[in-house]
Each structure stands twice: as structure tokens, then as C-alpha cells.
Design a protein around this motif. Sequence first.
Motif, PDB file in Angstrom:
ATOM      1  N   PRO A 336       0.828  -1.210   0.000  1.00 26.91           N
ATOM      2  CA  PRO A 336       0.000   0.000   0.000  1.00 26.91           C
ATOM      3  C   PRO A 336       0.862   1.260   0.000  1.00 26.91           C
ATOM      4  O   PRO A 336       2.049   1.229   0.353  1.00 26.91           O
ATOM      5  N   SER A 337       0.238   2.380  -0.372  1.00 28.08           N
ATOM      6  CA  SER A 337       0.954   3.662  -0.325  1.00 28.08           C
ATOM      7  C   SER A 337       0.919   4.267   1.067  1.00 28.08           C
ATOM      8  O   SER A 337       1.680   5.185   1.369  1.00 28.08           O
ATOM      9  N   SER A 338       0.024   3.736   1.922  1.00 29.11           N
ATOM     10  CA  SER A 338      -0.035   4.179   3.311  1.00 29.11           C
ATOM     11  C   SER A 338      -0.603   3.054   4.172  1.00 29.11           C
ATOM     12  O   SER A 338      -1.676   2.512   3.850  1.00 29.11           O
ATOM     13  N   LEU A 340       3.582   3.199   4.423  1.00 31.04           N
ATOM     14  CA  LEU A 340       4.691   2.661   3.649  1.00 31.04           C
ATOM     15  C   LEU A 340       5.466   1.643   4.483  1.00 31.04           C
ATOM     16  O   LEU A 340       5.692   1.847   5.673  1.00 31.04           O
ATOM     17  N   ALA A 364       7.794  -0.865  -2.987  1.00 26.48           N
ATOM     18  CA  ALA A 364       7.244   0.063  -3.973  1.00 26.48           C
ATOM     19  C   ALA A 364       5.730  -0.090  -4.010  1.00 26.48           C
ATOM     20  O   ALA A 364       5.218  -1.183  -4.275  1.00 26.48           O
ATOM     21  N   PRO A 365       4.976   0.943  -3.725  1.00 28.42           N
ATOM     22  CA  PRO A 365       3.512   0.825  -3.691  1.00 28.42           C
ATOM     23  C   PRO A 365       2.950   0.232  -4.983  1.00 28.42           C
ATOM     24  O   PRO A 365       3.263   0.684  -6.087  1.00 28.42           O
ATOM     25  N   GLY A 366       2.128  -0.809  -4.813  1.00 26.99           N
ATOM     26  CA  GLY A 366       1.462  -1.438  -5.950  1.00 26.99           C
ATOM     27  C   GLY A 366       2.304  -2.400  -6.751  1.00 26.99           C
ATOM     28  O   GLY A 366       1.811  -3.020  -7.691  1.00 26.99           O
ATOM     29  N   GLN A 372      11.523   0.119  -3.754  1.00 26.74           N
ATOM     30  CA  GLN A 372      11.841   1.437  -4.286  1.00 26.74           C
ATOM     31  C   GLN A 372      12.870   2.091  -3.388  1.00 26.74           C
ATOM     32  O   GLN A 372      12.734   2.090  -2.163  1.00 26.74           O
TER      33      GLN A 372
END
Length: 406
Positions: A336-338, A340, A364-366, A372
Motif C-alpha cells: 500500500p501507499s499508506s 509505507l 514500492a507501492p502497488g 523502491q
Amino acid sequence: MKKSLLVLVAASMAPVAFAQSQTVSFSYSGLPLPILRDDANVATVASIFVPRALTVQSVRVTVDIDYPRPGDLNVFFFSPLDTRTKLLERNCGESGTLRNIMFDDFAPRRYADACPAPGSGGSYRGNEPLANSQGQNAFGIWTLAVENNGSNDFVGRVVGFTITITGTPAVDKPTLSSQAIVSASSYLRGDVAPGDLLDVFGLGLGPARGMQASAGNLPLSLGGTQATIGGRPVAIRYTSSIVLQVQLPYDVPGGDQDLVVSFNGQQSDPVRLPVTFTHPGLFTKSPMGTGEVAAVNQDGKVNSSTAPAPAGTVVALYATGLGTLSPNLATGQSPPSSPLSTTTQQIAVVIDGVFVPVLFSGAAPGLQGTYQVNIMIPGDARSGLRSLTLYGNGVASQSGVGIWIN
């Protein structure tokens, strides 16, 4: 001086079916490889990939080694399971030849006793029997290693070699080899790490028509294919009869762990993989893991010769094999992006021999199985294609990778 290297059984009263023996030959197809002087402390290694699942009955090896004094050389042969057969060990002194010599367990004389004259060719037994690999699966990488262990006076070359294998078709089940399992980013084989993204090459691994996992979390079963490592399920991104792309679980324990692949209920023999804290690999534009890095500049453009990263800006690198995360992710989970998830191991990046600031390192999100790493290009960085290395817990990523800087 030691050198551094690399039954079908029917029911009662029914007839028994016997598999027919097959004989196949494969040759090294690369350029001639140099044999250096003894004090170079380097062994020359040539390899052949055998894409056949045969249970080995016998092996013959024909070598073409251009070197003036065979008595300086040790010649070893390795099966895909790393079973070593010593063909020669400094035999025959200044006489003999290794041009187009066949090693065959059924030959009447040992090479070390015959010391054949130049131009004679012929078939001979090695110091140890090639039957060492009998009963193993032929699938995988067979290797010839030649080391100069006796002289600084001469150099030579390994021109080529051929292996001839006789065996019966292996049981109809998935076949794989540790030597045909590579990082999905660097394309190097060897150690693996928790959360690693791997390409697994083999036979009978999945459906004839390849299947790609849909967006979102990666499944633990795809197209009839499943896999485990150390008894833990592995997530599958892609499956086909000859290649899988899998993501290892983040909680796989360290040390040697067995990878097992199943397809439609048929299970492979276990393949042992060494699991370490990190095994960094950088994604590159080349599918072979070298050349220009696959990175995104601060302005969103893909890093390239026409879009170099300006000094003093941020660049996002993408990698595999950076190990465990905090907070942890489930096997195959799409990051997820949040919040991280950040790496728990120490991450460093070097450009042109200089350590650069690492601003973020995590999932890396997704992008399942992908890390990343955001870095700052130093203000005094030199322009052009500069060398780039990523370190995870002190372990370096592959060599031969560069980033464009303006």
C-alpha cells in the motif's frame, strides 16, 4: 594452489512398461576462454545448459583444450547438482594433448596412463568415473572447469566441450535446478532473500499457455501451479511450462531452504536455495540485468541519455532482494501507499565510487516483490552515464549498471 571458481509399475498381473533410453548431445557454443598462468589464481569455467529431463545412465565428455603441457592442468567436470568428477589432475607432464579428447567410463585406458600424442584424439577414462552423476536428472547446467596449477610459463584456452548423455525420460513431474533460478532484476543466480522476486526456469512447471496473475495481491496458486520454500507458500506472478516468476515470503527463515514446485498435483524434487538477509538486484532496461538502470527522475521522466537526472534532484530506483520490511507484508500482498513499508536492513547506494544520500528504501507501492529506493544526486556529480551500485546489508548489487546524470 586452489583456484576460486563456479518406473512405471502396472497393477498386479499387468505388463510392466519400461522407459526407452535416449542419447542426447549438447556443445558449448561460446567464444574460446583463456587459461591463465598459475599465479593468476583463476580457473576457467565453461558451461552447457541441458534442457532435457533425463535420468542419467551414462555421460561422456569431449574436451577441446589448447594448451602445450597437459601436466600443468587440473580438469574437473560438474553435474547440475554440483557433483564433481576429476578428469585430470596434473597428469602426463610435458607429453599428451587435450585437443578433441573424449572421456568415457567404458574406454579401455585411462588418459593418465596413455598420455596420447598430439593429433591422436581418442577416448579415455578420467581419474574419477563420470558415473558419479548416474541417477541424477540431466536438466540444468553442466560445467567444465580447467585450472593451471603448475606453470607460469604458458597460457592456453578452452576452445569448447561437448557432453553426451544417455538416460531415460524422468518421471512426468515438474523439473527444476538451482542453477536455473535467477533474480528477476539482476538475472544472477545464487543466494535469495526474504521477499525476493525470482525467475524459475524448468520443465513441466505449469500450463503450456502461460498465465499472468491479475492486478492486486499475487495468488498462492495460478494455473494449477503452486510452490513452497521451507514449507511456506510462495506467491506466483506468472506461470508456464518452462518458467515461473515467484515472490518469496518475507518470513522465510535464513539458511538453506528447499523450493518445491507442484503442477496439477505432481510435485518436483526439492531444490535447495541459500536464503540470506539481502540479495540486492537493480532493475535495468536490458532484460539481462546490465546497462542503463530502470529509474524515474524527479520530474517523472524515465532516466535516459535524453532525460538525465539533474544534479541535486531525487531519483527513484527499483530493486529486488532487499529483505524484510516494517510493517511486514503478507506473501504476495500488493504494497500500500499508506502506511509505507520500509526495509529493515541497511541500504546504501554508490554512484561513481561515492556514497549518495538514500531518502527512502521500502516496498514500492502497488508493485509486488519490488523495492523502491529514492536517492539524491549530489550537486557535484559528474555528467554522463555513471556507474551505480546498490548495497543491502553490505552486499552489492550486480555490476555493469549505470545511471544518466546531467
